[in-house]
Design a protein around this motif. Structure first.
Motif, PDB file in Angstrom:
ATOM      1  N   UNK A 294      -5.454  14.758  87.903  1.00 32.53           N
ATOM      2  CA  UNK A 294      -6.026  13.916  88.962  1.00 32.53           C
ATOM      3  C   UNK A 294      -6.892  12.818  88.347  1.00 32.53           C
ATOM      4  N   UNK A 295      -6.738  11.606  88.871  1.00 32.08           N
ATOM      5  CA  UNK A 295      -7.495  10.471  88.347  1.00 32.08           C
ATOM      6  C   UNK A 295      -7.787   9.477  89.460  1.00 32.08           C
TER       7      UNK A 295
ATOM      8  N   UNK B  48      -9.900   8.858  82.549  1.00 32.09           N
ATOM      9  CA  UNK B  48      -8.787   9.743  82.181  1.00 32.09           C
ATOM     10  C   UNK B  48      -8.493  10.720  83.309  1.00 32.09           C
ATOM     11  N   UNK B  49      -7.274  11.210  83.372  1.00 31.52           N
ATOM     12  CA  UNK B  49      -6.957  12.266  84.347  1.00 31.52           C
ATOM     13  C   UNK B  49      -7.579  13.585  83.916  1.00 31.52           C
TER      14      UNK B  49
ATOM     15  N   UNK C  44      -3.598   8.788  90.202  1.00 28.81           N
ATOM     16  CA  UNK C  44      -2.497   9.658  89.827  1.00 28.81           C
ATOM     17  C   UNK C  44      -2.886  11.113  89.936  1.00 28.81           C
ATOM     18  N   UNK C  45      -1.911  11.996  89.811  1.00 24.78           N
ATOM     19  CA  UNK C  45      -2.153  13.428  89.856  1.00 24.78           C
ATOM     20  C   UNK C  45      -2.281  13.951  91.270  1.00 24.78           C
ATOM     21  N   UNK C  46      -2.689  15.210  91.384  1.00 23.13           N
ATOM     22  CA  UNK C  46      -2.780  15.840  92.697  1.00 23.13           C
ATOM     23  C   UNK C  46      -4.080  16.621  92.824  1.00 23.13           C
TER      24      UNK C  46
ATOM     25  N   UNK D   7     -17.481  17.466  79.676  1.00 22.85           N
ATOM     26  CA  UNK D   7     -16.793  16.194  79.851  1.00 22.85           C
ATOM     27  C   UNK D   7     -17.258  15.218  78.773  1.00 22.85           C
ATOM     28  N   UNK D   8     -16.295  14.525  78.176  1.00 28.32           N
ATOM     29  CA  UNK D   8     -16.606  13.532  77.153  1.00 28.32           C
ATOM     30  C   UNK D   8     -15.682  12.346  77.329  1.00 28.32           C
ATOM     31  N   UNK D   9     -16.272  11.169  77.501  1.00 23.12           N
ATOM     32  CA  UNK D   9     -15.508   9.939  77.676  1.00 23.12           C
ATOM     33  C   UNK D   9     -14.491  10.068  78.802  1.00 23.12           C
ATOM     34  N   UNK D  10     -14.900  10.742  79.876  1.00 28.70           N
ATOM     35  CA  UNK D  10     -14.059  10.853  81.058  1.00 28.70           C
ATOM     36  C   UNK D  10     -13.074  11.998  81.051  1.00 28.70           C
ATOM     37  N   UNK D  11     -12.961  12.727  79.932  1.00 34.20           N
ATOM     38  CA  UNK D  11     -11.999  13.819  79.842  1.00 34.20           C
ATOM     39  C   UNK D  11     -12.673  15.168  79.686  1.00 34.20           C
ATOM     40  N   UNK D  12     -12.045  16.222  80.208  1.00 31.37           N
ATOM     41  CA  UNK D  12     -12.557  17.580  80.035  1.00 31.37           C
ATOM     42  C   UNK D  12     -12.139  18.061  78.651  1.00 31.37           C
ATOM     43  N   UNK D  13     -13.124  18.353  77.791  1.00 32.47           N
ATOM     44  CA  UNK D  13     -12.829  18.726  76.409  1.00 32.47           C
ATOM     45  C   UNK D  13     -13.117  20.191  76.111  1.00 32.47           C
ATOM     46  N   UNK D  14     -13.718  20.894  77.063  1.00 30.71           N
ATOM     47  CA  UNK D  14     -14.030  22.296  76.824  1.00 30.71           C
ATOM     48  C   UNK D  14     -14.130  23.021  78.156  1.00 30.71           C
TER      49      UNK D  14
END
Length: 479
Positions: free
Chosen positions: A240-241, A247-248, A284-286, A443-450
């Protein structure tokens, strides 16, 4: 009530919301007139009938609620009303030059010509602090100055306060964050129910003793027990974005689960929460809620479906300040059904929720603008309890809230989850996320990293995941 500030010293004033801290600071700032007693500075009695009187007496106050004008530039806000102090009307070139100098002294990378309304909450707070420090004052009052600041901004503020102490300034520091007080302050005055409890040197006490003095009883545990088990997925995002998201993301919130979103400042937390709430169009995404696709419906229909948002800035985004408690709490029902839809009488439910949340007010018709910050936050939370939301999106749920009110909010969030609901929460306080949540996303730079269990998580491990690396190229594996 007696409060003494000494040159070169930082004096903390602590207490629960409603203890009288803000009223006391407003008296020292000339905003509120005292009923009795004296204010003495440098051996002379002060008569403070107006904030200008305090400013002329060398008292500068940085309030928690901003006094900035959002339609003006940073430079215009910094020097608004100071022409008399400077002795002449400034040209635009001089205004820009003076503003750049003031901002650079605090290591702030903010353009002087930028409109204040376009800044984030943390940047606005730093502008407010800069404005206060520009005053040629000998006494500085800081009222919850770090409530909206990122960690690097807090470091800048702490360095500023140490500089002011070295210059022989007197500082009064109001904060609910006891770790800050034990780092910065030389003495602590504790207040409760509008009265003085005691004043003690910071070196001769500890956090447990201060908390006990504030609430009148020991606090054995701040957080509720975590969920024993997690039920089926309530909210699920797949790729989802929103338009404002870098990022999604993929994430889930289960039945009975509290999920925290941790990260450094401005890594996409707010963009994520606003997109999930429906305030940003899907790129995008759901997104599904209880198995139903809500990807393309608007915010009001997402409220009707069962999503509630507790925004970071209750003053700007969370409350109708001209309305009373009841109208604010019941506003989500109007949003769900439309302005002219019939809604049942909610008076008894509203009073019940006020009791459950321990909202300190005479009755439900009390203007919400008359409440302390902690009680205002409880009203925002109460809105969604009343509306029967299934998923709460909470941004900084205890920002500017005292230790007693925090405990009550934590208890109510856990009770909400235990009733078969779910919560996604962001907070700048990693200890809060670790103690409150069942699972943590970084969250880092818009993305889930952990994606890790909160049980056993540490501030160190979360910060390591949140910090950028040389190999950072997007979402990474769970830590």
């Amino acid at each position: 009530m007696q409060l003494t500030g000494l040159p070169g010293m930082c004096h903390a004033v602590v207490g629960e919301n409603g203890a009288g801290k803000s009223t006391l600071m407003k008296i020292l700032s000339g905003v509120v007139r005292p009923d009795r007693g004296r204010i003495v500075k440098d051996g002379e009695d002060l008569k403070l009938h107006h904030p200008l009187d305090a400013r002329h007496a060398g008292i500068s106050t940085i309030f928690q609620e901003f006094s900035l004008l959002p339609n003006l530039s940073v430079a215009e806000n910094l020097f608004l009303g100071r022409e008399g102090d400077i002795g002449h009307a400034m040209t635009r070139a001089e205004l820009a030059q003076r503003s750049e100098q003031a901002l650079s002294e605090l290591e702030l990378n903010i353009a002087p010509d930028r409109r204040v309304g376009s800044l984030g909450v943390g940047q606005q707070q730093m502008v407010e602090i800069t404005k206060g420090v520009l005053a040629d004052a000998s006494v500085f009052i800081f009222d919850e100055p770090t409530a909206a600041l990122a960690s690097h901004e807090v470091d800048v503020l702490f360095a500023l306060i140490e500089r002011l102490k070295d210059e022989g300034k007197t500082i009064f520091y109001v904060s609910h964050r006891l770790a800050e007080i034990f780092t910065l302050c030389d003495d602590i005055t504790i207040m409760k129910d509008g009265e003085f409890v005691r004043c003690v040197p910071t070196a001769l006490t500890n956090e447990d003793e201060v908390i006990e003095g504030m609430v009148g009883r020991p606090i054995a545990e701040l957080f509720e027990a975590r969920a024993a088990s997690i039920g089926p997925v309530l909210l699920e995002a797949k790729g989802y974005q929103g338009q404002a998201m870098k990022r999604p993301v993929d994430l889930t919130v289960g039945t009975g689960e509290i999920v925290g979103v941790a990260g450094l400042e401005a890594q996409g937390q707010q963009e994520l929460m606003r997109a999930l709430a429906g305030f940003d169009q899907r790129r995008g995404g759901s997104l599904t809620l209880q198995g139903k696709d809500i990807s393309d419906i608007e915010a009001r229909k997402r409220i009707a479906a069962g999503i509630g948002l507790v925004p970071e800035s209750r003053k700007d985004d969370g409350l109708f300040l001209s309305l009373d408690i009841a109208d604010n709490m019941q506003s989500a029902q109007v949003a769900r059904g439309g302005l002219f839809a019939l809604t049942p009488s909610l008076g008894e439910l509203t009073r019940d929720i006020m009791t459950r949340l321990a909202v300190k007010a005479p009755d439900a018709r009390t203007p919400v603008s008359d409440l302390s910050g902690g009680n205002q936050q409880k009203v925002v939370l109460g809105r969604w309890l009343l509306a029967g939301a299934h998923v709460l999106l909470c941004e900084e749920p205890t920002r500017g809230v005292d230790i007693g009110a925090k405990r009550e909010i934590y208890r109510q969030l856990r009770a909400f989850a235990q009733q078969g609901n779910g919560i996604l929460v962001t907070s700048r306080e990693l200890t809060e996320l670790i103690g409150l949540c069942d699972r943590l996303l970084v969250i880092r730079d818009g993305g889930i990293v952990s994606d890790v269990p909160a049980e056993g998580a540490t501030e160190d491990s979360l910060l390591r995941a949140a910090l950028p690396t040389s190999l950072d190229g997007g979402q990474t594996e769970a830590a």
